[in-house]
Design a protein around this motif. Structure first.
Motif, PDB file in Angstrom:
ATOM      1  N   TYR A 172       5.518  13.792 -11.806  1.00 32.99           N
ATOM      2  CA  TYR A 172       6.096  13.704 -13.143  1.00 32.99           C
ATOM      3  C   TYR A 172       5.175  14.378 -14.158  1.00 32.99           C
ATOM      4  O   TYR A 172       5.638  15.123 -15.043  1.00 32.99           O
ATOM      5  N   GLU A 173       3.867  14.144 -14.033  1.00 33.21           N
ATOM      6  CA  GLU A 173       2.898  14.726 -14.977  1.00 33.21           C
ATOM      7  C   GLU A 173       2.841  16.240 -14.827  1.00 33.21           C
ATOM      8  O   GLU A 173       2.757  16.976 -15.831  1.00 33.21           O
ATOM      9  N   VAL A 174       2.885  16.722 -13.574  1.00 30.56           N
ATOM     10  CA  VAL A 174       2.868  18.170 -13.330  1.00 30.56           C
ATOM     11  C   VAL A 174       4.100  18.823 -13.933  1.00 30.56           C
ATOM     12  O   VAL A 174       4.019  19.888 -14.578  1.00 30.56           O
ATOM     13  N   LEU A 175       5.265  18.207 -13.750  1.00 29.87           N
ATOM     14  CA  LEU A 175       6.501  18.763 -14.290  1.00 29.87           C
ATOM     15  C   LEU A 175       6.476  18.782 -15.811  1.00 29.87           C
ATOM     16  O   LEU A 175       6.920  19.759 -16.448  1.00 29.87           O
ATOM     17  N   THR A 176       5.954  17.693 -16.403  1.00 31.61           N
ATOM     18  CA  THR A 176       5.876  17.633 -17.865  1.00 31.61           C
ATOM     19  C   THR A 176       4.995  18.755 -18.409  1.00 31.61           C
ATOM     20  O   THR A 176       5.346  19.439 -19.391  1.00 31.61           O
ATOM     21  N   THR A 177       3.862  18.990 -17.761  1.00 26.23           N
ATOM     22  CA  THR A 177       2.949  20.055 -18.177  1.00 26.23           C
ATOM     23  C   THR A 177       3.602  21.428 -18.025  1.00 26.23           C
ATOM     24  O   THR A 177       3.498  22.294 -18.911  1.00 26.23           O
ATOM     25  N   GLY A 200       0.829  -1.207   0.000  1.00 25.34           N
ATOM     26  CA  GLY A 200       0.000   0.000   0.000  1.00 25.34           C
ATOM     27  C   GLY A 200       0.863   1.256   0.000  1.00 25.34           C
ATOM     28  O   GLY A 200       0.583   2.217  -0.725  1.00 25.34           O
ATOM     29  N   ALA A 201       1.934   1.220   0.804  1.00 23.00           N
ATOM     30  CA  ALA A 201       2.850   2.368   0.858  1.00 23.00           C
ATOM     31  C   ALA A 201       3.557   2.549  -0.481  1.00 23.00           C
ATOM     32  O   ALA A 201       3.762   3.680  -0.944  1.00 23.00           O
ATOM     33  N   GLN A 202       3.920   1.429  -1.111  1.00 20.06           N
ATOM     34  CA  GLN A 202       4.583   1.509  -2.412  1.00 20.06           C
ATOM     35  C   GLN A 202       3.657   2.117  -3.464  1.00 20.06           C
ATOM     36  O   GLN A 202       4.086   2.943  -4.285  1.00 20.06           O
ATOM     37  N   ARG A 203       2.391   1.673  -3.447  1.00 17.73           N
ATOM     38  CA  ARG A 203       1.430   2.222  -4.413  1.00 17.73           C
ATOM     39  C   ARG A 203       1.231   3.721  -4.203  1.00 17.73           C
ATOM     40  O   ARG A 203       1.153   4.510  -5.168  1.00 17.73           O
ATOM     41  N   TYR A 204       1.165   4.121  -2.941  1.00 20.81           N
ATOM     42  CA  TYR A 204       0.987   5.543  -2.629  1.00 20.81           C
ATOM     43  C   TYR A 204       2.172   6.355  -3.145  1.00 20.81           C
ATOM     44  O   TYR A 204       1.995   7.402  -3.791  1.00 20.81           O
ATOM     45  N   ASN A 205       3.389   5.873  -2.875  1.00 15.59           N
ATOM     46  CA  ASN A 205       4.591   6.602  -3.318  1.00 15.59           C
ATOM     47  C   ASN A 205       4.669   6.655  -4.843  1.00 15.59           C
ATOM     48  O   ASN A 205       5.082   7.668  -5.429  1.00 15.59           O
ATOM     49  N   TYR A 206       4.294   5.533  -5.490  1.00 18.23           N
ATOM     50  CA  TYR A 206       4.349   5.486  -6.948  1.00 18.23           C
ATOM     51  C   TYR A 206       3.383   6.492  -7.553  1.00 18.23           C
ATOM     52  O   TYR A 206       3.730   7.250  -8.474  1.00 18.23           O
ATOM     53  N   ASN A 207       2.146   6.511  -7.035  1.00 16.78           N
ATOM     54  CA  ASN A 207       1.150   7.440  -7.571  1.00 16.78           C
ATOM     55  C   ASN A 207       1.547   8.894  -7.327  1.00 16.78           C
ATOM     56  O   ASN A 207       1.327   9.764  -8.192  1.00 16.78           O
ATOM     57  N   ARG A 208       2.125   9.137  -6.157  1.00 21.87           N
ATOM     58  CA  ARG A 208       2.564  10.513  -5.850  1.00 21.87           C
ATOM     59  C   ARG A 208       3.688  10.954  -6.791  1.00 21.87           C
ATOM     60  O   ARG A 208       3.714  12.082  -7.282  1.00 21.87           O
ATOM     61  N   LYS A 209       4.628  10.005  -7.030  1.00 26.81           N
ATOM     62  CA  LYS A 209       5.745  10.323  -7.905  1.00 26.81           C
ATOM     63  C   LYS A 209       5.276  10.502  -9.350  1.00 26.81           C
ATOM     64  O   LYS A 209       5.765  11.377 -10.079  1.00 26.81           O
ATOM     65  N   ARG A 210       4.295   9.671  -9.789  1.00 26.08           N
ATOM     66  CA  ARG A 210       3.778   9.782 -11.154  1.00 26.08           C
ATOM     67  C   ARG A 210       3.041  11.112 -11.355  1.00 26.08           C
ATOM     68  O   ARG A 210       3.167  11.764 -12.409  1.00 26.08           O
TER      69      ARG A 210
END
Length: 220
Positions: free
Chosen positions: A182-187, A169-179
């Motif tokens: 990434y999307e915000v930076l790309t925009t 669960g912690a891994q999924r949370y960190n992955y989604n936060r990091k993704r």
């Protein structure tokens, strides 16, 4: 035969035995107490003492051999038992009970002799025979100990599953936060609404996010 001298037998009497062709205690035991006086020329009293001394010597020689044999048998049984059912609750239960003096090693060997090698087989035996297990009066103490081990293992397994689920669960949370970052930076980079220095900083951060996301996907 020289050992007889150490048992208090006269050297001259030992010589008479040797002259009669008796060179070991085993040779001596091939005869009878009644026949020895005629063969050796020794009196019945001396023959009695020699016979007793020889028996003592043979007993001393045999005792370590018997003990070593018994130890070898015990080691062999223990190794067979461990190879056969190591990890089974029945094995752990019997080892615990033997170490605490609650059952004898011979009772464990009795289980093997009856073909009972696992806790499942023991339970099947008890279901089929309500009188218990032949030669094992205190089988209930083994069952109780095995049940405790089964319950403990189940609890440990459930705890590990909970830990794993929390970790995932912690891994999924960190992955989604990091993704999302990434999307915000790309925009932000595409909008090109800041200074070149800021845009360059975002690119480096986005590249770092991309590497992190790839690592997280590979590890899962």
């Amino acid at each position: 035969m020289e050992n007889l001298i150490g048992q208090g037998i006269n050297a001259g009497d030992v010589k008479k035995l040797q002259d009669a062709g008796i060179h070991t205690c085993n040779d001596l035991m091939m005869h009878t107490k009644k026949s020895l006086p005629g063969i050796t020329g020794l009196t019945k009293a001396k023959v009695g003492k020699i016979w007793e001394a020889a028996e003592n010597i043979m007993a001393l020689n045999e005792a370590p051999n018997e003990e070593a044999h018994e130890q070898a048998v015990n080691v062999e049984e223990a190794e067979h038992w461990q190879q056969l059912i190591a990890g089974d609750p029945l094995f752990e239960a019997t080892e615990n009970l033997v170490s605490h003096g609650q059952i004898e090693r011979a009772q464990v060997a009795n289980l093997l002799a009856l073909g009972i090698n696992t806790y499942k087989e023991l339970k099947n035996q008890l279901r089929e025979n309500h009188d218990g297990v032949h030669g094992l009066a205190n089988v209930n103490i083994i069952v109780d100990e095995a049940e405790k081990i089964v319950a403990l293992r189940r609890a440990e397994s459930n705890l590990q599953k909970t830990i794993n689920n929390i970790g995932k669960g912690a891994q999924r949370y960190n992955y989604n936060r990091k993704r999302k970052r990434y999307e915000v930076l790309t925009t932000s980079i595409k909008l090109n609404a800041r200074t070149p220095t800021q845009i360059d900083h975002w690119r480096r951060e986005r590249d770092a996010c991309d590497r992190k996301l790839k690592n997280m996907r590979n590890n899962n």
